[in-house]
Structures are given as C-alpha cells and as structure tokens.
Motif scaffolding. Structure first.
Motif, PDB file in Angstrom:
ATOM      1  N   LYS A  47       0.835  -1.212   0.000  1.00  0.00           N
ATOM      2  CA  LYS A  47       0.000   0.000   0.000  1.00  0.00           C
ATOM      3  C   LYS A  47       0.865   1.254   0.000  1.00  0.00           C
ATOM      4  O   LYS A  47       0.560   2.222  -0.699  1.00  0.00           O
ATOM      5  CB  LYS A  47      -0.952  -0.006   1.189  1.00  0.00           C
ATOM      6  CG  LYS A  47      -2.040  -1.051   1.077  1.00  0.00           C
ATOM      7  CD  LYS A  47      -3.125  -0.908   2.132  1.00  0.00           C
ATOM      8  CE  LYS A  47      -2.630  -1.041   3.531  1.00  0.00           C
ATOM      9  NZ  LYS A  47      -3.707  -1.060   4.546  1.00  0.00           N
ATOM     10  N   ALA A  48       1.951   1.245   0.776  1.00  0.00           N
ATOM     11  CA  ALA A  48       2.846   2.409   0.814  1.00  0.00           C
ATOM     12  C   ALA A  48       3.504   2.635  -0.542  1.00  0.00           C
ATOM     13  O   ALA A  48       3.648   3.778  -0.992  1.00  0.00           O
ATOM     14  CB  ALA A  48       3.905   2.230   1.899  1.00  0.00           C
ATOM     15  N   GLN A  49       3.895   1.563  -1.201  1.00  0.00           N
ATOM     16  CA  GLN A  49       4.509   1.686  -2.527  1.00  0.00           C
ATOM     17  C   GLN A  49       3.498   2.224  -3.536  1.00  0.00           C
ATOM     18  O   GLN A  49       3.834   3.071  -4.361  1.00  0.00           O
ATOM     19  CB  GLN A  49       5.045   0.332  -2.997  1.00  0.00           C
ATOM     20  CG  GLN A  49       6.245  -0.133  -2.218  1.00  0.00           C
ATOM     21  CD  GLN A  49       6.620  -1.570  -2.529  1.00  0.00           C
ATOM     22  OE1 GLN A  49       5.827  -2.348  -3.073  1.00  0.00           O
ATOM     23  NE2 GLN A  49       7.837  -1.946  -2.174  1.00  0.00           N
ATOM     24  N   ALA A  50       2.263   1.748  -3.461  1.00  0.00           N
ATOM     25  CA  ALA A  50       1.224   2.237  -4.377  1.00  0.00           C
ATOM     26  C   ALA A  50       0.941   3.717  -4.117  1.00  0.00           C
ATOM     27  O   ALA A  50       0.819   4.502  -5.068  1.00  0.00           O
ATOM     28  CB  ALA A  50      -0.048   1.409  -4.217  1.00  0.00           C
ATOM     29  N   LEU A  51       0.854   4.105  -2.846  1.00  0.00           N
ATOM     30  CA  LEU A  51       0.612   5.503  -2.515  1.00  0.00           C
ATOM     31  C   LEU A  51       1.732   6.397  -3.035  1.00  0.00           C
ATOM     32  O   LEU A  51       1.480   7.461  -3.599  1.00  0.00           O
ATOM     33  CB  LEU A  51       0.452   5.684  -1.010  1.00  0.00           C
ATOM     34  CG  LEU A  51       0.192   7.108  -0.536  1.00  0.00           C
ATOM     35  CD1 LEU A  51      -1.076   7.675  -1.167  1.00  0.00           C
ATOM     36  CD2 LEU A  51       0.118   7.156   0.979  1.00  0.00           C
ATOM     37  N   ALA A  52       2.974   5.954  -2.874  1.00  0.00           N
ATOM     38  CA  ALA A  52       4.110   6.729  -3.384  1.00  0.00           C
ATOM     39  C   ALA A  52       4.010   6.897  -4.896  1.00  0.00           C
ATOM     40  O   ALA A  52       4.261   7.986  -5.431  1.00  0.00           O
ATOM     41  CB  ALA A  52       5.426   6.057  -3.011  1.00  0.00           C
ATOM     42  N   GLN A  58       0.692  12.885  -9.212  1.00  0.00           N
ATOM     43  CA  GLN A  58      -0.154  14.037  -8.923  1.00  0.00           C
ATOM     44  C   GLN A  58       0.415  15.275  -9.614  1.00  0.00           C
ATOM     45  O   GLN A  58       1.620  15.499  -9.581  1.00  0.00           O
ATOM     46  CB  GLN A  58      -0.216  14.295  -7.413  1.00  0.00           C
ATOM     47  CG  GLN A  58      -0.958  13.249  -6.637  1.00  0.00           C
ATOM     48  CD  GLN A  58      -2.461  13.345  -6.841  1.00  0.00           C
ATOM     49  OE1 GLN A  58      -2.995  14.421  -7.099  1.00  0.00           O
ATOM     50  NE2 GLN A  58      -3.134  12.216  -6.747  1.00  0.00           N
ATOM     51  N   PRO A  59      -0.441  16.069 -10.226  1.00  0.00           N
ATOM     52  CA  PRO A  59       0.060  17.328 -10.790  1.00  0.00           C
ATOM     53  C   PRO A  59       0.538  18.259  -9.673  1.00  0.00           C
ATOM     54  O   PRO A  59       0.025  18.220  -8.558  1.00  0.00           O
ATOM     55  CB  PRO A  59      -1.156  17.915 -11.514  1.00  0.00           C
ATOM     56  CG  PRO A  59      -2.336  17.199 -10.983  1.00  0.00           C
ATOM     57  CD  PRO A  59      -1.860  15.887 -10.418  1.00  0.00           C
ATOM     58  N   ALA A  60       1.518  19.060  -9.976  1.00  0.00           N
ATOM     59  CA  ALA A  60       2.048  20.017  -8.998  1.00  0.00           C
ATOM     60  C   ALA A  60       0.954  21.005  -8.611  1.00  0.00           C
ATOM     61  O   ALA A  60       0.146  21.424  -9.434  1.00  0.00           O
ATOM     62  CB  ALA A  60       3.250  20.748  -9.571  1.00  0.00           C
ATOM     63  N   SER A  61       0.927  21.383  -7.336  1.00  0.00           N
ATOM     64  CA  SER A  61      -0.060  22.356  -6.864  1.00  0.00           C
ATOM     65  C   SER A  61       0.232  23.720  -7.445  1.00  0.00           C
ATOM     66  O   SER A  61       1.388  24.109  -7.587  1.00  0.00           O
ATOM     67  CB  SER A  61      -0.036  22.443  -5.342  1.00  0.00           C
ATOM     68  OG  SER A  61      -0.393  21.209  -4.788  1.00  0.00           O
TER      69      SER A  61
END
Length: 62
Positions: A47-52, A58-61
């Motif tokens: 799960k941690a690897q998938a989250l990373a 994610q596009p930059a804010s």
C-alpha cells in the motif's frame, strides 16, 4: 467493506507460512493462474509503494 483474513502463506515477499493473510486476487502468468495472498506487513508495504506511485503522478499544486 470487511476484510477476510485467513491462516495461510504469504506470497508477496516474506513468504512466511501459517500466518494471517488476505487474498489480493488471482495472478496470471504464461496462461496459468494462482491465488495471491499477503500478510499484513507485506500488504502495508505494498500500500505504501502504491501511494508513493500515486503521489508521483499528482500534478504540482498551483
């Protein structure tokens, strides 16, 4: 959703046997199928690897 943990063998990395595991799904390779189970520590690592991976996409804010 309730998770169904059973006593079995972890197939994700630690390969411990006789531990609580959860079914992740079938694995298919070269036309063959096998059930794929993971213990809680290995599932947490996955799960941690998938989250990373998700966070990298994610596009930059603004």
């Amino acid at each position: 959703m309730e998770w169904l943990w059973i006593t079995g063998d972890c197939r994700l990395g630690c390969e411990r046997t006789g531990v609580l595991v959860i079914w992740l799904g079938p694995v298919q390779w070269d036309g063959q199928h096998a059930s794929f189970y993971a213990c809680e520590p290995c599932l947490d690592r996955l799960k941690a690897q998938a989250l990373a991976c998700f966070m990298e996409r994610q596009p930059a804010s603004a």
